[in-house]
Design an enzyme around this catalytic site. Sequence first.
Site, PDB file in Angstrom:
ATOM      1  N   ARG A  75       5.117  50.509  56.844  1.00  0.00           N
ATOM      2  CA  ARG A  75       3.845  50.054  57.377  1.00  0.00           C
ATOM      3  C   ARG A  75       3.439  50.879  58.585  1.00  0.00           C
ATOM      4  NH1 ARG A  75       6.895  45.420  58.509  1.00  0.00           N
ATOM      5  NH2 ARG A  75       7.714  46.007  56.499  1.00  0.00           N
ATOM      6  N   GLY A  86       4.861  52.243  61.976  1.00  0.00           N
ATOM      7  CA  GLY A  86       5.477  53.506  61.571  1.00  0.00           C
ATOM      8  C   GLY A  86       6.943  53.321  61.239  1.00  0.00           C
ATOM      9  N   HIS A  87       7.242  52.295  60.457  1.00  0.00           N
ATOM     10  CA  HIS A  87       8.628  52.025  60.062  1.00  0.00           C
ATOM     11  C   HIS A  87       8.656  51.085  58.857  1.00  0.00           C
ATOM     12  CE1 HIS A  87       7.672  48.657  62.814  1.00  0.00           C
ATOM     13  NE2 HIS A  87       8.412  47.954  61.956  1.00  0.00           N
ATOM     14  N   ALA A  88       9.855  50.883  58.337  1.00  0.00           N
ATOM     15  CA  ALA A  88      10.106  49.895  57.285  1.00  0.00           C
ATOM     16  C   ALA A  88      11.358  49.124  57.690  1.00  0.00           C
ATOM     17  CB  ALA A  88      10.312  50.578  55.932  1.00  0.00           C
ATOM     18  N   HIS A  89      11.619  48.033  56.988  1.00  0.00           N
ATOM     19  CA  HIS A  89      12.798  47.211  57.244  1.00  0.00           C
ATOM     20  C   HIS A  89      13.612  47.066  55.966  1.00  0.00           C
ATOM     21  CE1 HIS A  89      11.660  45.844  61.259  1.00  0.00           C
ATOM     22  NE2 HIS A  89      10.424  45.805  60.806  1.00  0.00           N
TER      23      HIS A  89
END
Length: 140
Positions: A97, A50-53
Amino acid sequence: MDSLARFIDLPVVADPRGNLCVAESNQHVPFEIKRVYYLYDVPSQSARAGHAHYALHQLVIALSGSFDVRLHDGQREERVTLNRPSRGLHIGPMTWRDIDNFSSGAVCLVLASEHYDEADYMREYADFERQARLRLATST
């Protein structure tokens, strides 16, 4: 159309006593591995990630069992299933993702290109969408 992430098949040394799979930095894995972590005992109805970079690259591998990875780049979305310990999913920067649909006994191994850095995370989807729009506007 290009995929949001790419599969990497890792070399397997088959042996009647059990198989051995290899993942070496800058050889099979397209970056230097600086961090390794894994998820396990994830309840089947739970979701992780539950995040992106901004900059991090990851290779996600289902060491045991299976799970789905939902990817989004701000415009396109795709879902892939990981279920083989010799196949990893390379996820680059600026890709949201979510990981879900964990089978019983699933183990998710992640090889990361950088040490943990909270400043590299986008944890709110709205923030990610803004960054993705900015990136698209500056690339055209």
